[in-house]
Design a protein around this motif. Structure first.
Motif, PDB file in Angstrom:
ATOM      1  N   ASN A 389      18.201 -12.363  15.175  1.00 17.52           N
ATOM      2  CA  ASN A 389      18.504 -10.833  16.429  1.00 17.52           C
ATOM      3  C   ASN A 389      18.102 -10.642  17.142  1.00 17.52           C
ATOM      4  O   ASN A 389      18.554  -9.865  18.295  1.00 17.52           O
ATOM      5  N   THR A 390      15.964 -11.247  17.089  1.00 14.48           N
ATOM      6  CA  THR A 390      15.647 -10.099  18.337  1.00 14.48           C
ATOM      7  C   THR A 390      15.569 -11.557  19.210  1.00 14.48           C
ATOM      8  O   THR A 390      14.827 -12.279  18.381  1.00 14.48           O
ATOM      9  N   VAL A 391      15.793 -12.130  20.357  1.00 10.56           N
ATOM     10  CA  VAL A 391      15.015 -13.641  20.955  1.00 10.56           C
ATOM     11  C   VAL A 391      13.748 -12.586  22.457  1.00 10.56           C
ATOM     12  O   VAL A 391      14.707 -12.042  23.081  1.00 10.56           O
ATOM     13  N   LEU A 392      12.648 -13.899  22.237  1.00 13.86           N
ATOM     14  CA  LEU A 392      12.359 -12.564  23.398  1.00 13.86           C
ATOM     15  C   LEU A 392      11.909 -14.777  24.455  1.00 13.86           C
ATOM     16  O   LEU A 392      11.336 -15.854  23.204  1.00 13.86           O
ATOM     17  N   ASN A 393      11.463 -14.375  25.393  1.00  8.13           N
ATOM     18  CA  ASN A 393      10.992 -16.215  25.738  1.00  8.13           C
ATOM     19  C   ASN A 393       9.494 -15.532  26.678  1.00  8.13           C
ATOM     20  O   ASN A 393       8.778 -14.473  27.130  1.00  8.13           O
ATOM     21  N   VAL A 394       8.113 -16.585  26.045  1.00  2.00           N
ATOM     22  CA  VAL A 394       7.035 -15.731  26.118  1.00  2.00           C
ATOM     23  C   VAL A 394       6.794 -17.174  26.556  1.00  2.00           C
ATOM     24  O   VAL A 394       6.591 -18.418  26.418  1.00  2.00           O
ATOM     25  N   GLU A 395       5.368 -16.946  27.581  1.00  4.33           N
ATOM     26  CA  GLU A 395       4.657 -17.849  27.769  1.00  4.33           C
ATOM     27  C   GLU A 395       3.218 -18.087  27.867  1.00  4.33           C
ATOM     28  O   GLU A 395       3.084 -16.443  27.932  1.00  4.33           O
ATOM     29  N   ILE A 396       2.274 -18.952  27.513  1.00  3.62           N
ATOM     30  CA  ILE A 396       1.260 -18.297  26.846  1.00  3.62           C
ATOM     31  C   ILE A 396       0.471 -20.092  27.276  1.00  3.62           C
ATOM     32  O   ILE A 396       1.037 -20.605  28.103  1.00  3.62           O
ATOM     33  N   PRO A 397      -1.100 -19.896  27.646  1.00  4.50           N
ATOM     34  CA  PRO A 397      -1.903 -20.965  28.172  1.00  4.50           C
ATOM     35  C   PRO A 397      -1.356 -22.000  26.939  1.00  4.50           C
ATOM     36  O   PRO A 397      -1.441 -22.512  25.657  1.00  4.50           O
ATOM     37  N   GLY A 398      -1.340 -23.572  27.795  1.00  2.92           N
ATOM     38  CA  GLY A 398      -0.561 -24.175  26.943  1.00  2.92           C
ATOM     39  C   GLY A 398      -1.656 -24.443  24.417  1.00  2.92           C
ATOM     40  O   GLY A 398      -2.684 -24.556  25.183  1.00  2.92           O
ATOM     41  N   VAL A 399      -1.183 -24.976  24.797  1.00  6.62           N
ATOM     42  CA  VAL A 399      -1.399 -25.239  22.882  1.00  6.62           C
ATOM     43  C   VAL A 399      -0.658 -26.545  21.850  1.00  6.62           C
ATOM     44  O   VAL A 399       0.159 -26.149  22.537  1.00  6.62           O
ATOM     45  N   ASP A 400      -1.019 -27.904  22.534  1.00  8.24           N
ATOM     46  CA  ASP A 400      -0.926 -29.028  21.919  1.00  8.24           C
ATOM     47  C   ASP A 400       0.431 -28.696  20.484  1.00  8.24           C
ATOM     48  O   ASP A 400       0.507 -29.571  20.472  1.00  8.24           O
ATOM     49  N   HIS A 401      -0.587 -27.868  19.469  1.00  9.04           N
ATOM     50  CA  HIS A 401      -0.306 -28.224  18.479  1.00  9.04           C
ATOM     51  C   HIS A 401       1.151 -27.234  17.535  1.00  9.04           C
ATOM     52  O   HIS A 401       1.492 -27.544  16.691  1.00  9.04           O
ATOM     53  N   LEU A 402       1.710 -26.490  18.877  1.00 10.09           N
ATOM     54  CA  LEU A 402       2.641 -25.502  18.855  1.00 10.09           C
ATOM     55  C   LEU A 402       4.178 -26.375  18.508  1.00 10.09           C
ATOM     56  O   LEU A 402       4.191 -26.798  19.686  1.00 10.09           O
ATOM     57  N   ASN A 403       4.913 -26.052  17.467  1.00 11.78           N
ATOM     58  CA  ASN A 403       6.332 -27.230  17.429  1.00 11.78           C
ATOM     59  C   ASN A 403       7.370 -25.531  17.325  1.00 11.78           C
ATOM     60  O   ASN A 403       7.182 -24.840  16.698  1.00 11.78           O
ATOM     61  N   VAL A 404       8.438 -26.868  17.623  1.00  5.16           N
ATOM     62  CA  VAL A 404       9.632 -26.218  17.679  1.00  5.16           C
ATOM     63  C   VAL A 404       9.831 -25.814  15.597  1.00  5.16           C
ATOM     64  O   VAL A 404       9.338 -26.407  15.248  1.00  5.16           O
ATOM     65  N   GLY A 405      10.475 -24.738  15.199  1.00  4.39           N
ATOM     66  CA  GLY A 405      10.245 -24.391  13.643  1.00  4.39           C
ATOM     67  C   GLY A 405       9.046 -23.587  13.000  1.00  4.39           C
ATOM     68  O   GLY A 405       8.539 -23.090  11.639  1.00  4.39           O
ATOM     69  N   GLU A 406       7.913 -23.055  13.557  1.00  8.21           N
ATOM     70  CA  GLU A 406       6.773 -22.729  13.155  1.00  8.21           C
ATOM     71  C   GLU A 406       7.374 -21.493  13.410  1.00  8.21           C
ATOM     72  O   GLU A 406       7.587 -20.557  14.362  1.00  8.21           O
ATOM     73  N   VAL A 407       5.735 -20.281  12.449  1.00  4.28           N
ATOM     74  CA  VAL A 407       6.089 -19.033  12.699  1.00  4.28           C
ATOM     75  C   VAL A 407       4.652 -18.649  13.514  1.00  4.28           C
ATOM     76  O   VAL A 407       3.660 -19.208  13.392  1.00  4.28           O
ATOM     77  N   ILE A 408       4.742 -18.047  14.494  1.00  2.27           N
ATOM     78  CA  ILE A 408       3.623 -17.431  15.472  1.00  2.27           C
ATOM     79  C   ILE A 408       4.191 -16.088  14.924  1.00  2.27           C
ATOM     80  O   ILE A 408       4.971 -15.081  14.287  1.00  2.27           O
ATOM     81  N   ASP A 409       2.870 -15.086  15.390  1.00  2.00           N
ATOM     82  CA  ASP A 409       2.190 -13.567  15.166  1.00  2.00           C
ATOM     83  C   ASP A 409       2.398 -13.548  16.804  1.00  2.00           C
ATOM     84  O   ASP A 409       1.481 -13.765  17.765  1.00  2.00           O
ATOM     85  N   ILE A 410       3.113 -11.728  17.074  1.00  2.00           N
ATOM     86  CA  ILE A 410       2.961 -11.645  18.327  1.00  2.00           C
ATOM     87  C   ILE A 410       3.005 -10.618  18.877  1.00  2.00           C
ATOM     88  O   ILE A 410       3.958  -9.546  17.979  1.00  2.00           O
ATOM     89  N   ILE A 411       1.767 -10.064  19.546  1.00  2.00           N
ATOM     90  CA  ILE A 411       1.204  -8.328  19.868  1.00  2.00           C
ATOM     91  C   ILE A 411       1.563  -7.710  20.655  1.00  2.00           C
ATOM     92  O   ILE A 411       1.394  -8.221  21.923  1.00  2.00           O
ATOM     93  N   ILE A 412       2.853  -7.342  21.108  1.00  2.00           N
ATOM     94  CA  ILE A 412       3.307  -6.463  22.450  1.00  2.00           C
ATOM     95  C   ILE A 412       2.292  -4.469  22.467  1.00  2.00           C
ATOM     96  O   ILE A 412       2.906  -3.592  21.379  1.00  2.00           O
ATOM     97  N   PRO A 413       1.318  -4.141  23.395  1.00  2.00           N
ATOM     98  CA  PRO A 413       1.124  -3.499  22.874  1.00  2.00           C
ATOM     99  C   PRO A 413       2.063  -2.288  23.287  1.00  2.00           C
ATOM    100  O   PRO A 413       2.779  -2.584  24.620  1.00  2.00           O
ATOM    101  N   LYS A 414       2.060  -0.891  23.089  1.00  2.00           N
ATOM    102  CA  LYS A 414       3.005  -0.272  23.719  1.00  2.00           C
ATOM    103  C   LYS A 414       2.709   0.094  25.264  1.00  2.00           C
ATOM    104  O   LYS A 414       1.295  -0.269  25.840  1.00  2.00           O
ATOM    105  N   THR A 415       3.880   0.366  25.882  1.00  2.00           N
ATOM    106  CA  THR A 415       3.831   0.343  27.746  1.00  2.00           C
ATOM    107  C   THR A 415       2.655   0.791  28.334  1.00  2.00           C
ATOM    108  O   THR A 415       2.276   0.837  28.989  1.00  2.00           O
TER     109      THR A 415
END
Length: 466
Positions: A389-415
């Motif tokens: 339903n909600t889709v984001l494109n996110v760039e982070i410093p490289g992390v070798d152990h992340l894979n598709v299908g995994e769950v992460i938490d994202i925190i976006i502060p208010k503007t």
């Protein structure tokens, strides 16, 4: 968080173990110093990993390597080259002779997408590659019946097809040959989420990939809300049900906030820098709820007509989100609000349900298994709308152990609260939350240890609210 990334020289710092080309003539060429940019792609909807390599060919590589062992011809690629790659985040103790804990890949190079000169003696070349299993699975056709034995669940059928046509003994032999040539070892893991129910099918001359896709569309799960994907990540091949993926433990929390923010003291400043690998470099919102798409796509209501041609009868089944919502495994606690009047989607399917009963002569002689798809198709389609339903494109410093299908938490502060601490409650309640990674790109600018390294992800979640 800083304690988990001991040894980083900067966020995304990378340790290269190998970046070599194996020509069809058996030459092994180290490309590390020639690589301008390197990308490895994962996609939960794709069966195979892919890569792009941009080389600065100041050594005139195209004119030097022979295309094969038999012909004494100089120059060019012939589409039978392999690219072997091994890297990981650079941490203390990462050096050594072992490939353990590295991301290890073997790609078959299949195309030259761009080739252009710049300057008097430099040429840039972009090569594209894909996992070797792709070529194995698409050159053979499957024409056989499935489900005749006691291993007649769809997960067992897919496991059998992968073992025979995808990650099979020929592929494993080729990896062993590369290991003998280069000391580079690659072993892929294979994982399967179990499906529910017994099935019988006749596969009419399909490739292994098409057969797997067909079987996934027919697969039911134990909760009868199936949404299966077959894909490859850095560890190997997986058949996974989204209902199970979204219940997995989060792989970490990433925050959108300034990098290397100055603290009140040198100690605070070091802490801020230590958290940098867990900060979001940039993000874009690709999709944030689409009511029209949800209504017309059947998220709230669907009706299915089951037509029995032999008995000249039919029956109706209805899907209603508000009667089913508690059965969906989700990433967020909230539910969708709204409804749809009428019947946005009306599907019709044939059925032989009940023909297998001994009291239904002469149909019993068919000896078939009832088709399962009509029982779960509406819920599965609605679940697909919910999860993506909600889709984001996110760039982070490289992390070798992340894979598709995994769950992460994202925190976006208010503007208006860029400096808000994550515990202050100043987060954007629509964009923050748990997400599932659906696409991932490891992007390295260079081919040597210490090169800038970023991870770019497409992530999705259900509902807009936390």
């Amino acid at each position: 968080m800083a304690g988990n990334i001991s040894g980083y020289r900067h966020p995304g710092d990378i340790d290269f173990r190998n970046a070599s080309l194996i020509t069809s003539a058996g030459q092994v060429i180290n490309l590390s110093l020639m690589i301008e940019e390197l990308s490895v792609y994962q996609d939960i909807t794709s069966h195979y990993l892919e890569c792009d390599i941009i080389l600065q060919d100041s050594l005139d590589l195209f004119d030097i390597i022979p295309p094969n062992k038999e012909e004494n011809i100089q120059g060019g690629f012939d589409g039978f080259e392999y690219f072997i790659l091994s890297f990981k985040n650079k941490t203390d103790g990462s050096q050594g002779d072992s490939y353990e804990n590295y991301n290890n890949y073997i790609f078959r190079l299949y195309s030259i997408d761009e080739r252009y000169k710049f300057g008097e003696s430099k040429e840039a070349i972009m090569l594209s590659g894909i996992s070797s299993e792709y070529f194995m699975s698409n050159v053979h056709k499957i024409s056989r019946s499935l489900g005749k034995t006691d291993k007649n669940t769809i997960s067992n059928m897919i496991e059998s097809i992968v073992g025979e046509f995808v990650y099979n003994n020929r592929i494993k032999d080729s990896y062993r040959h590369i290991r003998e040539l280069t000391k580079f070892r690659l072993e892929k893991k294979v994982e399967y989420d179990k499906t529910s129910g017994s099935h019988k099918f006749v596969i009419p001359n399909l490739t292994a990939d098409d057969t797997i896709d067909f079987l996934i569309n027919e697969a039911d799960s134990h909760d009868h809300i199936p949404l299966y994907f077959f894909y490859e990540d850095s560890n190997g091949f997986k058949l996974k049900n989204v209902s199970n993926l979204v219940q997995a433990e989060s792989k970490g929390t990433w925050i959108y906030s300034p990098f290397n923010r100055k603290g009140a003291s040198p100690k605070d400043d070091e802490g801020a820098k230590g958290d940098d690998p867990f900060k979001i470099v940039s993000y874009t919102v690709e999709k944030q709820i689409n009511t029209m798409e949800n209504i017309l796509g059947g998220l709230f209501r669907q009706k299915t007509l089951h037509v029995d041609i032999h008995r000249k009868s039919f029956r109706e089944t209805e899907y209603d989100y508000f009667n089913t919502k508690d059965k969906f495994n989700k990433l967020q606690k909230s539910f969708f609000y709204g409804d749809a009047d009428g019947t946005p989607i009306l599907s019709m399917t044939t059925t032989r349900s009940g023909h297998e009963s001994s009291s239904n002569q002469p149909f019993t002689i068919e000896d078939h298994y009832p088709k399962k798809t009509p029982k779960f198709k509406a819920k599965s389609e609605a679940y697909n709308k919910i999860i993506f339903n909600t889709v984001l494109n996110v760039e982070i410093p490289g992390v070798d152990h992340l894979n598709v299908g995994e769950v992460i938490d994202i925190i976006i502060p208010k503007t208006a609260g860029m400096e808000s601490d994550k515990d202050s409650g100043g987060m954007d309640k629509y964009l923050s939350g748990k997400y599932m990674i659906t696409k991932l790109r490891h992007k390295v600018t260079g081919g040597t240890t210490g090169s800038p390294y970023a991870t770019v992800m497409e992530i999705s979640k259900d509902t807009s609210l936390l």
